[in-house]
Design an enzyme around this catalytic site. Structure first.
Site, mmCIF file in Angstrom:
data_model
loop_
_atom_site.group_PDB
_atom_site.id
_atom_site.type_symbol
_atom_site.label_atom_id
_atom_site.label_comp_id
_atom_site.label_asym_id
_atom_site.label_seq_id
_atom_site.Cartn_x
_atom_site.Cartn_y
_atom_site.Cartn_z
ATOM 1 N N TRP A 37 1.011 -11.140 -11.390
ATOM 2 C CA TRP A 37 0.978 -12.386 -12.144
ATOM 3 C C TRP A 37 1.682 -13.533 -11.415
ATOM 4 C CZ3 TRP A 37 5.916 -13.895 -12.628
ATOM 5 C CH2 TRP A 37 6.906 -12.910 -12.637
ATOM 6 N N ASN A 38 2.509 -13.227 -10.417
ATOM 7 C CA ASN A 38 3.302 -14.329 -9.842
ATOM 8 C C ASN A 38 2.482 -15.211 -8.892
ATOM 9 O OD1 ASN A 38 3.230 -12.306 -7.921
ATOM 10 N ND2 ASN A 38 5.350 -12.551 -7.270
ATOM 11 N N LYS A 77 -8.611 -5.815 -10.555
ATOM 12 C CA LYS A 77 -7.950 -5.909 -11.863
ATOM 13 C C LYS A 77 -6.813 -6.922 -11.746
ATOM 14 C CE LYS A 77 -4.367 -4.064 -13.470
ATOM 15 N NZ LYS A 77 -3.797 -5.316 -14.022
ATOM 16 N N PRO A 78 -6.984 -8.109 -12.360
ATOM 17 C CA PRO A 78 -5.888 -9.081 -12.321
ATOM 18 C C PRO A 78 -4.810 -8.706 -13.339
ATOM 19 C CG PRO A 78 -7.765 -9.988 -13.524
ATOM 20 C CD PRO A 78 -8.172 -8.608 -13.066
ATOM 21 N N ALA A 79 -3.641 -9.320 -13.195
ATOM 22 C CA ALA A 79 -2.527 -9.012 -14.097
ATOM 23 C C ALA A 79 -2.844 -9.466 -15.517
ATOM 24 C CB ALA A 79 -1.269 -9.711 -13.599
ATOM 25 N N GLY A 99 2.610 -5.434 -6.401
ATOM 26 C CA GLY A 99 3.353 -5.336 -7.657
ATOM 27 C C GLY A 99 4.641 -4.574 -7.437
ATOM 28 N N SER A 100 5.125 -3.961 -8.493
ATOM 29 C CA SER A 100 6.445 -3.319 -8.409
ATOM 30 C C SER A 100 6.384 -2.010 -7.628
ATOM 31 C CB SER A 100 6.966 -3.031 -9.816
ATOM 32 O OG SER A 100 6.208 -1.986 -10.394
ATOM 33 N N GLU A 148 1.840 -3.625 -1.434
ATOM 34 C CA GLU A 148 2.805 -4.723 -1.240
ATOM 35 C C GLU A 148 3.745 -4.656 -2.424
ATOM 36 O OE1 GLU A 148 2.935 -6.434 1.350
ATOM 37 O OE2 GLU A 148 0.945 -6.280 2.238
ATOM 38 N N LEU A 149 4.938 -4.117 -2.205
ATOM 39 C CA LEU A 149 5.789 -3.763 -3.339
ATOM 40 C C LEU A 149 7.024 -4.651 -3.420
ATOM 41 C CD1 LEU A 149 5.346 0.089 -2.950
ATOM 42 C CD2 LEU A 149 3.951 -1.525 -4.246
ATOM 43 N N CYS A 187 8.153 -11.946 -4.480
ATOM 44 C CA CYS A 187 8.721 -10.719 -3.900
ATOM 45 C C CYS A 187 9.557 -11.035 -2.676
ATOM 46 C CB CYS A 187 7.603 -9.778 -3.466
ATOM 47 S SG CYS A 187 6.474 -9.422 -4.768
ATOM 48 N N GLU A 233 16.182 -6.609 -7.830
ATOM 49 C CA GLU A 233 15.349 -7.783 -7.590
ATOM 50 C C GLU A 233 15.455 -8.673 -8.835
ATOM 51 O OE1 GLU A 233 11.216 -6.821 -6.960
ATOM 52 O OE2 GLU A 233 10.979 -8.478 -5.557
HETATM 53 C C1 SIN Z 1 4.663 -12.357 -3.058
HETATM 54 O O1 SIN Z 1 5.626 -12.695 -3.708
HETATM 55 O O2 SIN Z 1 4.300 -11.182 -3.048
HETATM 56 C C2 SIN Z 1 3.832 -13.312 -2.256
HETATM 57 C C3 SIN Z 1 4.597 -14.372 -1.644
HETATM 58 C C4 SIN Z 1 3.776 -15.182 -0.672
HETATM 59 O O3 SIN Z 1 2.712 -14.788 -0.229
HETATM 60 O O4 SIN Z 1 4.224 -16.255 -0.324
#
Ligand code: SIN
Length: 485
Positions: free
Chosen positions: A157-158, A181-183, A235-236, A257-258, A291, A388
């Site tokens: 979602w971010n 599948k989107p958030a 995601g997480s 990508e965690l 992240c 985090e």
């Molecule tokens: C992320 O928070 O996973 C992506 C950050 C970015 O691509 O700038």
């Protein structure tokens, strides 16, 4: 008063095999604007059944899409890129409405997301194989790179727009098809991307979208199905581990990508003002909800107080408000759970002796807003030192020596991004090489770009996105041994 959204992009159905459809159950779920809690629309709530239909469509579409020339796929992707850029204002307004980030950041994300499509439209034409010098006069070794097949992509979602294009663009460029599948908090930007994918001429079945309020059955349907050859997840770490285990059943390839826990080191020889600017850019982007946000600040003794005060002054001046209001720099957090987490971490830090220089509580703008905060005297026993944060809180600790700084920075199971500010060239090399992290940003707080690899080490993930490496995640290597010559 919220910005008017273009109805063309405000879609509320799933997108499977080139058709906009409702959930078979007829169920829908509501998407809210985190700025004010007002409902934006209710979206088809899909599940395992629709996911299987989407996989079947993607599987059926794969041979024809893979057989197209790279140039043909490239042209269609390029068209998609152009349409996104042309409609960036509408897409940004939608993104801010469902996610909350300031409109300038949302526009930046839309363009950043589009840049992956442009980049991979070009890379589609450069998926080279090899001819290997032979071990025998009667044979040749040829390496082919072929698309993996159907890709299941699960996105956060971010970054509701850019994390989709960062996965789907290389997949489609390589000749794969995708089920996304989107958030659940932010399906609308994804659906808007599908509107433009259709307009760009992406054929039915090549790009499918499954909105849902309940991710687990969709994730299971994707990982259980042997027709899905690749899972790409952002995601997480907790969810990433579950998907990794599920994918193991069929030895499905994964890109993960965690979570991150990014250290931000400021050495005595740093340009302090540049370090403050870097800290602001890294920490407060998306209200601290990336992240790669600086999560643990370590500042060397000689400059600690000056850095802390300058950072606090600039942090206190950040404008908090709804993302569609002019000049706003910090929007709301995504939901009640996010704000509760920041409050819990701050409560624990305060109880254990953290010193609040600015901020330190919820903002009077509304329920989901947290005041940008700087705290010092953070100690290892505080939860905030090891978690985090995903909120606008800068937590500062001191260090004395370079060795100590590197050891502290690496003292985490995560390794996505790390930042440091220093000017001594010897130190720059030593620290850069010493940090256990997929990405190291030196003397800058921003580093992301479609041309550079993004991804982590340790429990921050597997694989890389963006750059010339990103497309490798979506191809298989075939060794052809041509004998009898
Ligand atoms: C992320 O928070 O996973 C992506 C950050 C970015 O691509 O700038």
């Amino acid at each position: 008063m919220s910005t008017k959204l273009n109805p063309k992009f405000l879609r509320n159905q799933g997108y499977i095999n080139g058709k906009w459809i409702d959930a078979k159950s007829g169920e829908r779920f509501m998407v809210y604007n985190p700025a004010d809690g007002i409902a934006l629309t209710n979206v088809a709530d899909m599940g395992a059944d629709e996911t299987k239909d989407a996989i079947a469509a993607a599987h059926a579409a794969f041979p024809a899409w893979a057989k197209r020339t790279a140039g043909e796929r490239s042209k269609i992707l390029r068209k998609w890129f152009e349409l996104i850029v042309q409609n960036a204002d509408d897409l940004a307004a939608l993104l801010t409405a469902e996610q909350g980030k300031p409109i300038t950041e949302a526009r930046g994300e839309v363009i950043y997301g589009a840049s992956f499509i442009e980049w991979f439209a070009e890379e589609a034409k450069r998926i080279y194989g090899d001819v290997i010098p032979s071990t025998g006069a009667d044979r040749r070794f040829i390496v082919l790179k072929q698309p993996i097949g159907v890709v299941g992509a699960i996105t956060p979602w971010n970054f509701p727009s850019a994390m989709i294009t960062r996965k789907v663009a290389p997949a489609l460029a390589a000749g794969c098809t995708a089920v996304v599948k989107p958030a659940e908090d932010t399906p609308l930007s994804a659906l808007a991307l599908a509107v433009l994918a259709e307009e760009a001429g992406i054929p039915p079945g090549v790009f499918n979208l499954i909105p849902t309020s309940t991710p687990a059955p969709v994730g299971e349907a994707l990982t259980n199905d042997t027709r899905v050859r690749k899972i790409s997840f952002t995601g997480s770490t907790a969810v990433g581990k579950i998907l990794y285990q599920q994918a193991a059943q069929n030895i499905t390839k994964v890109s993960l990508e965690l979570g991150g826990n990014a250290p931000f080191l400021v050495f005595d020889d740093a340009d302090i003002d540049a370090a403050v600017e870097g800290a602001l850019a890294s920490k407060y982007r998306n209200a601290g909800q990336t992240c790669v946000c600086a999560n643990r600040f370590y500042v060397q003794d000689g400059i600690h107080n000056e850095f802390a005060q300058k950072l606090a002054d600039k942090t206190a001046a950040l404008i908090v408000g709804r993302g569609d209001a002019p000049g706003v720099q910090i929007g709301p957090l995504i939901n009640a759970g996010a704000i509760a987490k920041v409050e819990r971490l701050m409560g624990d830090a305060k109880a254990k002796g953290a010193n609040i220089i600015t901020g330190g509580g919820k903002h009077d703008q509304g329920d989901l807003y947290y005041t940008p905060t700087v705290i010092t005297n953070v100690t290892a026993d505080m939860e905030i030192a090891n978690t985090e944060i995903f909120g606008p809180v800068s937590a500062l600790r001191r260090f004395s020596t370079e060795e100590e700084a590197i050891a502290l920075a690496n003292d985490t199971p995560f390794g996505l991004a790390a930042y440091f500010f220093a000017r001594d060239m010897g130190r720059v090399w030593r620290v850069m090489e010493g940090l256990e992290s997929g990405i190291v940003a030196v003397n800058t707080g921003l580093f992301t770009s479609e041309v550079a690899p993004f991804g982590g080490v340790k429990q921050s993930g597997i694989g890389r996105e963006g750059s010339k490496y990103g497309i490798e995640e979506y191809v298989e290597i075939k060794n052809v041994c041509l004998g009898g010559l």
